[in-house]
Motif scaffolding. Structure first.
Motif, mmCIF file in Angstrom:
data_model
loop_
_atom_site.group_PDB
_atom_site.id
_atom_site.type_symbol
_atom_site.label_atom_id
_atom_site.label_comp_id
_atom_site.label_asym_id
_atom_site.label_seq_id
_atom_site.Cartn_x
_atom_site.Cartn_y
_atom_site.Cartn_z
ATOM 1 N N ASP A 25 4.299 3.775 -17.275
ATOM 2 C CA ASP A 25 4.633 2.872 -16.180
ATOM 3 C C ASP A 25 5.675 1.823 -16.539
ATOM 4 O OD1 ASP A 25 3.219 4.020 -14.150
ATOM 5 O OD2 ASP A 25 1.389 2.907 -14.554
ATOM 6 N N VAL A 60 5.079 3.024 -2.916
ATOM 7 C CA VAL A 60 4.007 2.048 -3.109
ATOM 8 C C VAL A 60 4.656 0.712 -3.451
ATOM 9 C CG1 VAL A 60 1.915 1.485 -4.400
ATOM 10 C CG2 VAL A 60 2.494 3.881 -3.963
ATOM 11 N N HIS A 62 4.070 -4.009 -3.171
ATOM 12 C CA HIS A 62 3.220 -5.160 -2.870
ATOM 13 C C HIS A 62 3.446 -5.531 -1.410
ATOM 14 C CE1 HIS A 62 1.590 -9.196 -2.731
ATOM 15 N NE2 HIS A 62 0.945 -8.921 -3.855
ATOM 16 N N TYR A 85 0.139 -2.646 -0.847
ATOM 17 C CA TYR A 85 -1.151 -3.066 -1.392
ATOM 18 C C TYR A 85 -1.084 -4.519 -1.834
ATOM 19 C CZ TYR A 85 -2.321 1.859 -1.479
ATOM 20 O OH TYR A 85 -2.564 3.156 -1.111
ATOM 21 N N TYR A 87 -2.878 -5.822 -4.231
ATOM 22 C CA TYR A 87 -3.033 -5.946 -5.681
ATOM 23 C C TYR A 87 -1.988 -5.167 -6.467
ATOM 24 C CZ TYR A 87 -7.344 -8.083 -4.263
ATOM 25 O OH TYR A 87 -8.262 -8.909 -3.679
ATOM 26 N N TRP A 88 -0.997 -4.616 -5.808
ATOM 27 C CA TRP A 88 0.112 -3.960 -6.503
ATOM 28 C C TRP A 88 0.991 -5.054 -7.100
ATOM 29 C CZ3 TRP A 88 0.892 0.838 -7.937
ATOM 30 C CH2 TRP A 88 2.167 1.223 -8.359
ATOM 31 N N LYS A 94 7.021 1.875 -6.505
ATOM 32 C CA LYS A 94 6.808 3.172 -7.158
ATOM 33 C C LYS A 94 7.165 4.233 -6.140
ATOM 34 C CE LYS A 94 4.279 4.477 -10.493
ATOM 35 N NZ LYS A 94 4.579 4.782 -11.891
ATOM 36 N N THR A 105 9.226 4.113 -11.400
ATOM 37 C CA THR A 105 8.795 2.736 -11.226
ATOM 38 C C THR A 105 10.046 1.875 -11.277
ATOM 39 O OG1 THR A 105 6.710 3.233 -12.332
ATOM 40 C CG2 THR A 105 7.319 0.904 -12.135
#
Length: 144
Positions: A25, A60, A62, A85, A87-88, A94, A105
């Motif tokens: 990551d 994906v 935040h 998200y 909690y991202w 991503k 990423t």
């Protein structure tokens, strides 16, 4: 304040990627969008990475990093899920392909970042020897 580019102006994507995707990551590169409008900005990023991930099927991010309203968009006849998200990690997107091995990423440089600061981050994030975190890259230019 949300910066939105006029719809009649075409911008070049401001993206710099490492020559090869990382195997974990770590950041694979950086992207400096022109605005915080996810649906309009993400299309250019997806086109830019199409040689590495094709098709991109999921993005994906935040949820508070972007102004967005859609949960899916269509790009080149492919439906792409936009998954925000709470909690991202902030400042990271991503991009995923049809399997987990197809993923990038990418650090997101805030649109209002100065050109010299963004150029420094783009260069560092795309350096194959650089394993900096998003926080470390932002500190290079004292951008917060």
């Amino acid at each position: 304040m949300t910066l939105t580019p006029p719809s009649n102006i075409t911008y070049e994507p401001r993206v710099a990627l490492k020559a090869h995707a990382t195997t974990n990551d770590h950041i694979d590169g950086a992207w400096w969008p022109h605005s915080s409008q996810l649906e309009s900005e993400i299309r250019d990023l997806i086109e830019t990475v199409s040689e590495r991930i094709n098709p991109v099927v999921r993005v994906v991010f935040h949820e508070n990093d972007w102004v967005h309203s859609l949960s899916r968009i269509q790009v080149d006849n492919h439906l792409i899920r936009l998954d925000g998200y709470r909690y991202w990690p902030s400042g990271v997107v991503k991009l995923r392909g049809t399997n987990d091995k197809q993923a990038l990423t990418i650090m997101v440089i805030p649109p209002n970042t100065s050109t010299p600061a963004a150029a420094t981050i783009l260069a560092a994030a795309s350096n194959r020897r650089d394993n900096s975190t998003v926080g470390e890259l932002m500190e290079l230019t004292s951008v917060r």
